[in-house]
Scaffold this motif. Structure first.
Motif, PDB file in Angstrom:
ATOM      1  N   ASN A 185       0.852  -1.197   0.000  1.00 58.07           N
ATOM      2  CA  ASN A 185       0.000   0.000   0.000  1.00 58.07           C
ATOM      3  C   ASN A 185       0.886   1.245   0.000  1.00 58.07           C
ATOM      4  O   ASN A 185       1.192   1.806   1.056  1.00 58.07           O
ATOM      5  CB  ASN A 185      -0.920   0.001   1.226  1.00 58.07           C
ATOM      6  CG  ASN A 185      -1.749  -1.262   1.337  1.00 58.07           C
ATOM      7  OD1 ASN A 185      -2.742  -1.445   0.664  1.00 58.07           O
ATOM      8  ND2 ASN A 185      -1.314  -2.163   2.218  1.00 58.07           N
ATOM      9  N   LYS A 186       1.299   1.646  -1.182  1.00 59.13           N
ATOM     10  CA  LYS A 186       2.273   2.736  -1.300  1.00 59.13           C
ATOM     11  C   LYS A 186       1.750   4.064  -0.764  1.00 59.13           C
ATOM     12  O   LYS A 186       2.529   4.914  -0.324  1.00 59.13           O
ATOM     13  CB  LYS A 186       2.668   2.915  -2.769  1.00 59.13           C
ATOM     14  CG  LYS A 186       3.240   1.664  -3.439  1.00 59.13           C
ATOM     15  CD  LYS A 186       4.594   1.292  -2.861  1.00 59.13           C
ATOM     16  CE  LYS A 186       5.225   0.169  -3.686  1.00 59.13           C
ATOM     17  NZ  LYS A 186       6.525  -0.267  -3.129  1.00 59.13           N
ATOM     18  N   ASN A 187       0.431   4.261  -0.808  1.00 63.96           N
ATOM     19  CA  ASN A 187      -0.129   5.564  -0.442  1.00 63.96           C
ATOM     20  C   ASN A 187      -0.772   5.592   0.944  1.00 63.96           C
ATOM     21  O   ASN A 187      -1.424   6.574   1.298  1.00 63.96           O
ATOM     22  CB  ASN A 187      -1.161   6.002  -1.489  1.00 63.96           C
ATOM     23  CG  ASN A 187      -0.532   6.179  -2.858  1.00 63.96           C
ATOM     24  OD1 ASN A 187       0.543   6.747  -2.981  1.00 63.96           O
ATOM     25  ND2 ASN A 187      -1.205   5.675  -3.886  1.00 63.96           N
ATOM     26  N   CYS A 188      -0.607   4.519   1.716  1.00 57.68           N
ATOM     27  CA  CYS A 188      -1.179   4.465   3.065  1.00 57.68           C
ATOM     28  C   CYS A 188      -0.129   4.826   4.106  1.00 57.68           C
ATOM     29  O   CYS A 188       1.068   4.614   3.908  1.00 57.68           O
ATOM     30  CB  CYS A 188      -1.725   3.068   3.365  1.00 57.68           C
ATOM     31  SG  CYS A 188      -3.363   2.756   2.722  1.00 57.68           S
ATOM     32  N   SER A 189      -0.605   5.327   5.221  1.00 57.09           N
ATOM     33  CA  SER A 189       0.275   5.673   6.335  1.00 57.09           C
ATOM     34  C   SER A 189       0.237   4.569   7.388  1.00 57.09           C
ATOM     35  O   SER A 189      -0.845   4.172   7.833  1.00 57.09           O
ATOM     36  CB  SER A 189      -0.188   6.999   6.955  1.00 57.09           C
ATOM     37  OG  SER A 189       0.540   7.277   8.135  1.00 57.09           O
ATOM     38  N   PHE A 190       1.420   4.081   7.768  1.00 63.58           N
ATOM     39  CA  PHE A 190       1.525   3.064   8.804  1.00 63.58           C
ATOM     40  C   PHE A 190       2.529   3.519   9.848  1.00 63.58           C
ATOM     41  O   PHE A 190       3.516   4.177   9.524  1.00 63.58           O
ATOM     42  CB  PHE A 190       1.979   1.724   8.224  1.00 63.58           C
ATOM     43  CG  PHE A 190       1.019   1.113   7.251  1.00 63.58           C
ATOM     44  CD1 PHE A 190      -0.060   0.368   7.687  1.00 63.58           C
ATOM     45  CD2 PHE A 190       1.192   1.300   5.884  1.00 63.58           C
ATOM     46  CE1 PHE A 190      -0.943  -0.190   6.788  1.00 63.58           C
ATOM     47  CE2 PHE A 190       0.314   0.739   4.975  1.00 63.58           C
ATOM     48  CZ  PHE A 190      -0.766  -0.003   5.426  1.00 63.58           C
ATOM     49  N   MET A 191       2.283   3.133  11.099  1.00 66.58           N
ATOM     50  CA  MET A 191       3.224   3.449  12.162  1.00 66.58           C
ATOM     51  C   MET A 191       3.398   2.230  13.057  1.00 66.58           C
ATOM     52  O   MET A 191       2.470   1.456  13.279  1.00 66.58           O
ATOM     53  CB  MET A 191       2.747   4.654  12.985  1.00 66.58           C
ATOM     54  CG  MET A 191       1.388   4.481  13.642  1.00 66.58           C
ATOM     55  SD  MET A 191       0.801   5.962  14.518  1.00 66.58           S
ATOM     56  CE  MET A 191       1.938   5.997  15.901  1.00 66.58           C
ATOM     57  N   GLN A 192       4.649   2.039  13.511  1.00 68.09           N
ATOM     58  CA  GLN A 192       4.911   0.995  14.485  1.00 68.09           C
ATOM     59  C   GLN A 192       4.552   1.539  15.853  1.00 68.09           C
ATOM     60  O   GLN A 192       4.895   2.674  16.210  1.00 68.09           O
ATOM     61  CB  GLN A 192       6.380   0.583  14.445  1.00 68.09           C
ATOM     62  CG  GLN A 192       6.723  -0.662  15.242  1.00 68.09           C
ATOM     63  CD  GLN A 192       6.868  -0.442  16.750  1.00 68.09           C
ATOM     64  OE1 GLN A 192       7.211   0.660  17.186  1.00 68.09           O
ATOM     65  NE2 GLN A 192       6.582  -1.460  17.528  1.00 68.09           N
ATOM     66  N   GLY A 193       3.826   0.746  16.630  1.00 66.56           N
ATOM     67  CA  GLY A 193       3.445   1.229  17.947  1.00 66.56           C
ATOM     68  C   GLY A 193       2.743   0.171  18.768  1.00 66.56           C
ATOM     69  O   GLY A 193       2.399  -0.906  18.276  1.00 66.56           O
ATOM     70  N   ASP A 194       2.553   0.507  20.016  1.00 69.28           N
ATOM     71  CA  ASP A 194       1.923  -0.360  21.004  1.00 69.28           C
ATOM     72  C   ASP A 194       0.541   0.203  21.297  1.00 69.28           C
ATOM     73  O   ASP A 194       0.401   1.380  21.633  1.00 69.28           O
ATOM     74  CB  ASP A 194       2.785  -0.370  22.268  1.00 69.28           C
ATOM     75  CG  ASP A 194       2.352  -1.398  23.292  1.00 69.28           C
ATOM     76  OD1 ASP A 194       1.131  -1.648  23.425  1.00 69.28           O
ATOM     77  OD2 ASP A 194       3.229  -1.929  23.996  1.00 69.28           O
ATOM     78  N   MET A 195      -0.495  -0.613  21.154  1.00 72.78           N
ATOM     79  CA  MET A 195      -1.854  -0.098  21.365  1.00 72.78           C
ATOM     80  C   MET A 195      -2.095   0.369  22.792  1.00 72.78           C
ATOM     81  O   MET A 195      -3.020   1.124  23.048  1.00 72.78           O
ATOM     82  CB  MET A 195      -2.897  -1.146  20.958  1.00 72.78           C
ATOM     83  CG  MET A 195      -2.921  -2.418  21.754  1.00 72.78           C
ATOM     84  SD  MET A 195      -4.257  -3.520  21.169  1.00 72.78           S
ATOM     85  CE  MET A 195      -3.393  -5.085  21.061  1.00 72.78           C
ATOM     86  N   ARG A 196      -1.234  -0.031  23.705  1.00 70.70           N
ATOM     87  CA  ARG A 196      -1.399   0.412  25.095  1.00 70.70           C
ATOM     88  C   ARG A 196      -0.890   1.828  25.324  1.00 70.70           C
ATOM     89  O   ARG A 196      -1.200   2.445  26.353  1.00 70.70           O
ATOM     90  CB  ARG A 196      -0.646  -0.543  26.030  1.00 70.70           C
ATOM     91  CG  ARG A 196      -1.171  -1.967  26.023  1.00 70.70           C
ATOM     92  CD  ARG A 196      -0.230  -2.911  26.740  1.00 70.70           C
ATOM     93  NE  ARG A 196       1.078  -2.976  26.080  1.00 70.70           N
ATOM     94  CZ  ARG A 196       2.085  -3.740  26.500  1.00 70.70           C
ATOM     95  NH1 ARG A 196       1.927  -4.490  27.587  1.00 70.70           N
ATOM     96  NH2 ARG A 196       3.227  -3.757  25.855  1.00 70.70           N
ATOM     97  N   ASN A 197      -0.121   2.334  24.365  1.00 72.66           N
ATOM     98  CA  ASN A 197       0.492   3.650  24.574  1.00 72.66           C
ATOM     99  C   ASN A 197       0.897   4.235  23.229  1.00 72.66           C
ATOM    100  O   ASN A 197       2.015   4.019  22.769  1.00 72.66           O
ATOM    101  CB  ASN A 197       1.704   3.522  25.495  1.00 72.66           C
ATOM    102  CG  ASN A 197       2.351   4.857  25.781  1.00 72.66           C
ATOM    103  OD1 ASN A 197       1.732   5.917  25.656  1.00 72.66           O
ATOM    104  ND2 ASN A 197       3.623   4.824  26.154  1.00 72.66           N
TER     105      ASN A 197
END
Length: 250
Positions: free
Chosen positions: A80-92
């Motif tokens: 998905n070249k045009n989507c934004s993704f971030m690495q993260g923890d759903m708790r914080n």
């Protein structure tokens, strides 16, 4: 939280779930709930390898994904070249701007194994939703799943993707010494060729399943009001899907 689906496991997960899950159907289900609540901006927690993201992107929706695994995100970004993704923890986690809807998909709630995990996750979600924002998530129903694992200690799933035959054997241990309806899940992954199984990976996790009453109380204590409860059968688990709206207290 378990360090799931890193390295080789991310690719195996992606291949098998292409067969397990009808992502067009999955997208239609969640998008219906999103539209019912007039949500225009969306965060998916547990976005994985970006299979739902692909559908949101195709429909030009304001979507972003969050996942714990860098390797899963790498596949998602490639897809998905045009989507934004971030690495993260759903708790914080902290978004730049609050969103109208937050989804927790793929029964990712199973990795919230302590009460503190659940409470901090709901608190983070509350803070990242707009005033009338909604939380939509699924969870495995303990009342049905625990008896099922007692009667079926080994559960086998087979999938074929890109001419490769995959097998997953899941071993569920309902250890009565564990708290909060936690289970130990050991999965062995194989490929099948010429009638022979070749081990490709092993995965171990401690996961949690919930009763509906537990989830109702967690939401109440974290200032969410349930507006819809859906009893939904999925490919492997009896689940509930909850739609809850944040309550603004005086």
């Amino acid at each position: 939280m378990a360090n799931l689906y890193d390295g080789k496991m991310a690719a195996i997960y992606d291949a098998m779930y292409q067969t397990f899950v009808d992502y067009d159907q999955e997208y239609a289900f969640y998008n219906t709930l999103i539209q019912e609540n007039n949500a225009s901006s969306i965060l998916e927690i547990g976005s994985g390898t970006g299979n739902l993201a692909k559908r949101f992107e195709q429909n030009k929706q304001n979507y972003q994904g969050l996942d714990y695994s860098d390797d899963m995100i790498a596949i998602a970004k490639e897809r998905n070249k045009n989507c934004s993704f971030m690495q993260g923890d759903m708790r914080n986690f902290q978004l730049k701007n609050p969103v109208d809807a937050i989804l927790i998909t793929g029964r990712s709630t199973s990795y919230l194994i302590t009460n503190a995990d659940v409470n901090t996750t709901f608190d983070a979600i509350f803070k990242n939703l707009t005033k009338d924002g909604v939380l939509i998530f699924d969870f495995i129903d303990a009342n049905r799943f625990i008896p099922f694992t007692k009667e079926n200690p080994v559960i086998t799933h087979e999938a074929e993707y890109k001419n490769v035959n995959y097998i997953r054997e899941s071993h569920w241990d309902t250890n009565n010494s564990l708290e909060n309806f936690m289970l130990e899940w050991n999965a062995e992954y194989y490929t099948m060729s010429n009638g022979k199984k070749e081990v490709i990976e092993n995965d171990f996790s401690t996961v949690r399943v919930f009763t509906l009453n537990e989830i109702q109380l967690f939401l109440y204590l974290n200032n969410f009001e349930i507006i819809k409860t859906i009893d939904r059968k999925t490919y492997a688990y009896d689940t509930y899907v909850i739609v809850a709206r944040k309550k603004i207290t005086a």
